[in-house]
Motif scaffolding. Structure first.
Motif, PDB file in Angstrom:
ATOM      1  N   ARG A 186       0.992  -1.229   0.235  1.00  0.00           N
ATOM      2  CA  ARG A 186       0.115   0.111   0.031  1.00  0.00           C
ATOM      3  C   ARG A 186       1.029   1.289   0.021  1.00  0.00           C
ATOM      4  NH1 ARG A 186      -2.860   2.416   4.549  1.00  0.00           N
ATOM      5  NH2 ARG A 186      -2.219   0.573   5.916  1.00  0.00           N
ATOM      6  N   ILE A 187       0.522   2.262  -0.726  1.00  0.00           N
ATOM      7  CA  ILE A 187       1.323   3.358  -0.904  1.00  0.00           C
ATOM      8  C   ILE A 187       0.268   4.728  -0.513  1.00  0.00           C
ATOM      9  CG2 ILE A 187       2.409   4.967  -2.434  1.00  0.00           C
ATOM     10  CD1 ILE A 187       3.228   2.550  -4.120  1.00  0.00           C
ATOM     11  N   MET A 188       0.966   5.469   0.343  1.00  0.00           N
ATOM     12  CA  MET A 188       0.150   6.679   0.808  1.00  0.00           C
ATOM     13  C   MET A 188      -0.099   7.882  -0.197  1.00  0.00           C
ATOM     14  SD  MET A 188      -0.856   5.324   3.816  1.00  0.00           S
ATOM     15  CE  MET A 188      -1.211   6.394   5.057  1.00  0.00           C
ATOM     16  N   ARG A 189      -0.859   7.908  -0.957  1.00  0.00           N
ATOM     17  CA  ARG A 189      -0.888   8.956  -2.109  1.00  0.00           C
ATOM     18  C   ARG A 189      -1.650  10.193  -1.663  1.00  0.00           C
ATOM     19  NH1 ARG A 189      -3.228   4.444  -5.084  1.00  0.00           N
ATOM     20  NH2 ARG A 189      -1.427   3.589  -6.251  1.00  0.00           N
ATOM     21  N   PRO A 190      -1.362  11.342  -2.277  1.00  0.00           N
ATOM     22  CA  PRO A 190      -0.574  11.557  -3.248  1.00  0.00           C
ATOM     23  C   PRO A 190       0.887  11.366  -2.994  1.00  0.00           C
ATOM     24  CG  PRO A 190      -1.444  13.508  -2.806  1.00  0.00           C
ATOM     25  CD  PRO A 190      -2.153  12.763  -1.837  1.00  0.00           C
ATOM     26  N   THR A 191       1.707  11.048  -3.632  1.00  0.00           N
ATOM     27  CA  THR A 191       3.241  10.837  -3.055  1.00  0.00           C
ATOM     28  C   THR A 191       4.131  10.782  -4.383  1.00  0.00           C
ATOM     29  OG1 THR A 191       4.546   9.971  -1.487  1.00  0.00           O
ATOM     30  CG2 THR A 191       3.617   8.388  -2.681  1.00  0.00           C
ATOM     31  N   PHE A 192       5.641  10.526  -4.124  1.00  0.00           N
ATOM     32  CA  PHE A 192       6.441  10.434  -5.189  1.00  0.00           C
ATOM     33  C   PHE A 192       6.243   9.326  -5.917  1.00  0.00           C
ATOM     34  CE2 PHE A 192      11.318   9.286  -5.837  1.00  0.00           C
ATOM     35  CZ  PHE A 192      11.528   9.983  -6.782  1.00  0.00           C
ATOM     36  N   ALA A 193       6.037   9.182  -7.214  1.00  0.00           N
ATOM     37  CA  ALA A 193       5.664   8.167  -8.098  1.00  0.00           C
ATOM     38  C   ALA A 193       6.589   6.972  -7.985  1.00  0.00           C
ATOM     39  CB  ALA A 193       5.599   8.620  -9.670  1.00  0.00           C
ATOM     40  N   GLU A 194       8.074   6.986  -7.768  1.00  0.00           N
ATOM     41  CA  GLU A 194       8.802   5.723  -7.874  1.00  0.00           C
ATOM     42  C   GLU A 194       8.267   4.730  -7.078  1.00  0.00           C
ATOM     43  OE1 GLU A 194      10.742   5.777 -10.213  1.00  0.00           O
ATOM     44  OE2 GLU A 194      10.851   7.851 -10.990  1.00  0.00           O
ATOM     45  N   TYR A 195       7.866   5.238  -5.923  1.00  0.00           N
ATOM     46  CA  TYR A 195       7.359   3.762  -5.203  1.00  0.00           C
ATOM     47  C   TYR A 195       6.619   2.973  -5.868  1.00  0.00           C
ATOM     48  CZ  TYR A 195       8.616   7.401  -1.722  1.00  0.00           C
ATOM     49  OH  TYR A 195       9.132   8.486  -0.927  1.00  0.00           O
ATOM     50  N   GLU A 196       5.594   3.581  -6.523  1.00  0.00           N
ATOM     51  CA  GLU A 196       4.530   2.660  -7.287  1.00  0.00           C
ATOM     52  C   GLU A 196       5.208   2.091  -8.403  1.00  0.00           C
ATOM     53  OE1 GLU A 196       0.224   3.184  -9.664  1.00  0.00           O
ATOM     54  OE2 GLU A 196       0.913   4.598  -8.071  1.00  0.00           O
ATOM     55  N   ASP A 197       5.941   2.800  -8.978  1.00  0.00           N
ATOM     56  CA  ASP A 197       6.615   2.476 -10.580  1.00  0.00           C
ATOM     57  C   ASP A 197       7.677   1.137 -10.110  1.00  0.00           C
ATOM     58  OD1 ASP A 197       5.599   4.525 -11.678  1.00  0.00           O
ATOM     59  OD2 ASP A 197       7.489   5.621 -12.087  1.00  0.00           O
ATOM     60  N   ALA A 198       8.359   1.412  -8.985  1.00  0.00           N
ATOM     61  CA  ALA A 198       9.074   0.236  -8.589  1.00  0.00           C
ATOM     62  C   ALA A 198       8.201  -1.060  -8.215  1.00  0.00           C
ATOM     63  CB  ALA A 198       9.955   0.730  -7.343  1.00  0.00           C
ATOM     64  N   CYS A 199       7.215  -0.896  -7.481  1.00  0.00           N
ATOM     65  CA  CYS A 199       6.386  -2.198  -7.061  1.00  0.00           C
ATOM     66  C   CYS A 199       5.996  -2.675  -8.521  1.00  0.00           C
ATOM     67  CB  CYS A 199       5.238  -1.588  -6.233  1.00  0.00           C
ATOM     68  SG  CYS A 199       5.702  -0.959  -4.515  1.00  0.00           S
ATOM     69  N   LEU A 200       5.261  -1.857  -9.312  1.00  0.00           N
ATOM     70  CA  LEU A 200       4.694  -2.225 -10.488  1.00  0.00           C
ATOM     71  C   LEU A 200       5.675  -3.209 -11.422  1.00  0.00           C
ATOM     72  CD1 LEU A 200       2.147   0.461 -11.271  1.00  0.00           C
ATOM     73  CD2 LEU A 200       1.573  -1.715 -10.327  1.00  0.00           C
ATOM     74  N   ALA A 201       6.798  -2.582 -11.623  1.00  0.00           N
ATOM     75  CA  ALA A 201       8.020  -3.077 -12.101  1.00  0.00           C
ATOM     76  C   ALA A 201       8.486  -4.621 -11.824  1.00  0.00           C
ATOM     77  CB  ALA A 201       9.090  -2.033 -12.189  1.00  0.00           C
ATOM     78  N   MET A 202       8.040  -4.995 -10.573  1.00  0.00           N
ATOM     79  CA  MET A 202       8.301  -6.177  -9.785  1.00  0.00           C
ATOM     80  C   MET A 202       7.124  -6.953  -9.771  1.00  0.00           C
ATOM     81  SD  MET A 202      11.371  -6.243  -9.169  1.00  0.00           S
ATOM     82  CE  MET A 202      11.242  -7.878  -8.892  1.00  0.00           C
ATOM     83  N   GLY A 203       5.982  -6.456 -10.399  1.00  0.00           N
ATOM     84  CA  GLY A 203       4.645  -7.265 -10.331  1.00  0.00           C
ATOM     85  C   GLY A 203       3.877  -7.180  -8.906  1.00  0.00           C
ATOM     86  N   ILE A 204       4.494  -6.461  -8.372  1.00  0.00           N
ATOM     87  CA  ILE A 204       3.732  -6.113  -7.011  1.00  0.00           C
ATOM     88  C   ILE A 204       2.376  -5.596  -7.099  1.00  0.00           C
ATOM     89  CG2 ILE A 204       3.714  -5.005  -4.561  1.00  0.00           C
ATOM     90  CD1 ILE A 204       6.883  -5.251  -4.629  1.00  0.00           C
ATOM     91  N   SER A 205       1.317  -6.128  -6.093  1.00  0.00           N
ATOM     92  CA  SER A 205      -0.056  -5.375  -6.529  1.00  0.00           C
ATOM     93  C   SER A 205      -0.155  -4.480  -5.285  1.00  0.00           C
ATOM     94  CB  SER A 205      -1.303  -6.477  -6.262  1.00  0.00           C
ATOM     95  OG  SER A 205      -1.113  -7.243  -4.989  1.00  0.00           O
ATOM     96  N   LEU A 206      -1.009  -3.420  -5.714  1.00  0.00           N
ATOM     97  CA  LEU A 206      -1.105  -2.507  -4.619  1.00  0.00           C
ATOM     98  C   LEU A 206      -2.509  -2.414  -4.219  1.00  0.00           C
ATOM     99  CD1 LEU A 206       0.658   0.605  -6.531  1.00  0.00           C
ATOM    100  CD2 LEU A 206       1.534  -0.937  -4.860  1.00  0.00           C
TER     101      LEU A 206
END
Length: 331
Positions: free
Chosen positions: A95-115
């Protein structure tokens, strides 16, 4: 990586005042530059495969075991390294506390991590980019007791009066991973230098995935100088934060703009009419002033922009320029 990030000064000619990056633009880098000039010969040899000497020095300053510090090629490198490590450990719901720096989500999605909201891991930026809000250490401690793992990016930790979670506490709790950025605290974005602090259980996992020679020799040398000399971008943080609040107050006096409260050196603003992109273009082309169009942060709108406080004179120039342009923006 997010498109349209701050400090896109290369897109414009004649920029003389840069509010778009959360970096303080007036840091006196001369002592560090003079030191690096004397050590530039380091580039003739490979750096340490892992910057262990700097990790040992940082750990001593922080009061934690050397094994609990991992130096990285900037905070963003740390973010991707953490995401990969968590995925390999099977922590695939985050889970990512938004709005926030985009790289957290980008890094998770690049690894196939679900949010999702029912997550094993919570990511937060503290103070948060772009909102400027900050969470006290007591609240972070409470959050850590409820979550399996808490990843806290403290890249802007120098620029706040909020008591943050210490490195010692993060290590002792065992389920907190801290991200730190010398890029931000020392205004050296071109060198790329960050580090992670966490319990040994996590740093051992991170080390398994480190790329050899990921941190270059001059960055390592800069890190040694920074730690040895207590070097920071801002000599008087209290005065800088006071000037930030003065800027916030001046911007809030402008009819047609709302500014969110902040506990750090930057602030999130919202136009009542027009778009941030339009305002950014007008300020850049007519005044040589660059702001951050924040519309591409998830959860924000085309009306949102962000500015980081600079010198008093520059801050006054920004206020005057926005006052002249806000009424001319398209309704």
């Amino acid at each position: 990586m997010i498109a349209g990030h701050g400090d896109d000064i290369h897109e414009y000619e004649g920029i003389t005042m840069n509010f778009s990056s959360n970096i303080y633009a007036h840091a006196n880098l001369q002592p560090l530059l003079e030191h690096l000039r004397k050590r530039v010969g380091l580039i003739a040899n490979y750096p340490e495969p892992e910057p262990r000497s700097l990790e040992v020095k940082l750990a001593a300053r922080l009061g934690v075991p050397a094994e609990c510090v991992v130096v990285t090629n900037g905070a963003t490198d740390a973010i991707y390294l953490i995401a990969e490590t968590l995925y390999r450990r099977g922590l695939v719901r985050q889970r990512i506390m938004r709005p926030t720096f985009a790289e957290y989500e980008d890094a998770c999605l690049a690894m196939g991590i679900s949010l999702d909201d029912s997550a094993d891991v919570v990511w937060l930026c503290n103070p948060n980019n772009p909102t400027g809000n900050a969470v006290e250490s007591s609240e972070l401690t409470r959050m850590a007791t409820k979550e399996r793992l808490l990843v806290v990016d403290q890249s802007y930790g120098l620029f706040t009066d909020v008591e943050e979670l210490s490195a010692k506490d993060a290590v002792a709790m065992g389920n907190v991973i801290q991200i730190h950025s010398m890029t931000k605290s020392c205004s050296i974005p071109g060198l790329r230098l960050g580090y992670v602090v966490a319990a040994r259980e996590w740093t051992e996992e991170l080390r398994k995935r480190l790329r050899p020679w990921a941190v270059n020799a001059l960055a390592i040398e800069a890190g040694h100088y920074i730690v040895d000399n207590g070097f920071h971008a801002v000599d008087n943080v209290e005065a800088y934060l006071k000037e930030t609040q003065r800027l916030l107050g001046k911007l809030n006096e402008i009819e047609g703009i709302c500014v969110e409260p902040t506990r750090t050196n930057f602030m999130l603003c919202r136009l009542l009419h027009g778009t941030a992109a339009e305002l950014k273009h007008r300020l850049a082309t007519q005044y040589g002033i660059l702001i951050r169009d924040a519309s591409n942060f998830k959860g924000l709108t085309p009306q949102h922009f962000r500015v980081a406080a600079q010198s008093r004179e520059e801050n006054d120039a920004l206020v005057e320029a926005i006052m002249e342009q806000v009424d001319k923006l398209t309704s």
